[in-house]
Design an enzyme around this catalytic site. Structure first.
Site, short mmCIF file in Angstrom:
data_model
loop_
_atom_site.label_atom_id
_atom_site.label_comp_id
_atom_site.label_asym_id
_atom_site.label_seq_id
_atom_site.Cartn_x
_atom_site.Cartn_y
_atom_site.Cartn_z
N LYS A 86 0.86 -1.19 0.00
CA LYS A 86 0.00 0.00 0.00
C LYS A 86 0.90 1.24 0.00
CE LYS A 86 -4.40 0.92 2.30
NZ LYS A 86 -5.10 0.78 3.58
O1 G3P Z 1 -7.88 1.43 4.50
C1 G3P Z 1 -7.85 2.65 5.13
C2 G3P Z 1 -9.13 3.44 5.12
O2 G3P Z 1 -10.22 2.61 4.91
C3 G3P Z 1 -9.22 4.36 6.30
O3 G3P Z 1 -10.49 4.52 6.84
O4 G3P Z 1 -12.04 5.16 8.65
O5 G3P Z 1 -9.58 5.68 8.88
O6 G3P Z 1 -11.00 6.93 7.27
P1 G3P Z 1 -10.78 5.63 7.96
#
Ligand code: G3P
Length: 226
Positions: A86
């Site tokens: 990633k």
């Molecule tokens: O994979 C990372 C992404 O889904 C982050 O999500 O909830 O931290 O904005 P969030």
């Protein structure tokens, strides 16, 4: 649509995998910190996730220069066959993605918020692109609208020549906060949704399902006692 779990928590991954519909896992530095992860244990933790999941497991580079991201990417990819590296969407990330993609290493370009970013990521050879829905909503923008634009734009072109294995780039709806986000992402044709475990649980349940099940159980009791 395929479902990935957005977590570094092994118990959540094991449980979700047992439900039969888990196609992969995405992690990031924040998710690993959330489970109390330590730097020294990171490689083994990613290996363990890769054993639990029959599908791609995204592990993130934490470097900012192309040389360092490429080094991270090679190290991460060597941990297991199903590791996907990633990499944040930025100039150094694009340059590193092209080098890693040319080596046959799958890359998930993360922190993607716009159509131009997504197209650049795909042309650099990314195997996956992760538009962040919830975080766009967080700044009073239209996260689902932006995701839809990215799904449409990516679908307009053939990117299979941009990866050495000729695979088509897939859009991962990320930063998902609700079952409705998943529903809308599916309707617009996003290839994958990566969801936190609490959202996955909400995706299964519906009050009418619970009410119907309750009625079936009560009526079956009547049958047994008749
Ligand atoms: O994979 C990372 C992404 O889904 C982050 O999500 O909830 O931290 O904005 P969030």
């Amino acid at each position: 649509m395929k479902f990935f779990l957005d977590t570094a928590d092994l118990r959540e991954i094991e449980e979700a995998a047992s439900w039969g519909a888990l196609a992969g896992v995405t992690t990031n530095p924040s998710l690993y910190a959330r489970i109390g992860g330590r730097l020294s244990g990171f490689p083994d933790h990613i290996k363990r996730i890769c054993e639990l999941v029959d599908g791609p497991v995204s592990a993130e580079s934490v470097s900012l220069t192309r040389a360092d991201i490429i080094r991270d990417g090679r190290e991460l990819a060597a941990l297991a066959e199903n590791v996907v590296v990633k990499i944040p969407t930025m100039v150094e990330g694009l340059a590193a993605t092209r080098v890693l993609a040319n080596e046959g290493i799958a890359v998930n370009m993360t922190l993607c918020f716009t159509v131009p970013q997504a197209i650049l990521a795909a042309r650099a050879g990314a195997r996956y692109i992760s538009p962040f829905v919830g975080r766009f909503d967080d700044i009073s923008e239209d996260g689902l609208g932006q995701l839809e634009d990215i799904v449409t734009a990516i679908g307009n072109y053939d990117f299979s020549q941009d990866t050495v294995k000729g695979e088509q780039v897939e859009v991962i709806a990320a930063s998902i906060r609700s079952a409705n986000h998943v529903a809308q992402a599916a309707l617009m044709g996003a290839d994958i949704a990566t969801v936190p475990f609490d959202v996955l649980k909400k995706m299964v349940s519906h009050p009418l399902t619970e009410r119907g099940l309750d009625a079936f159980m009560k009526d079956w009791e009547k049958v047994q006692n008749a």
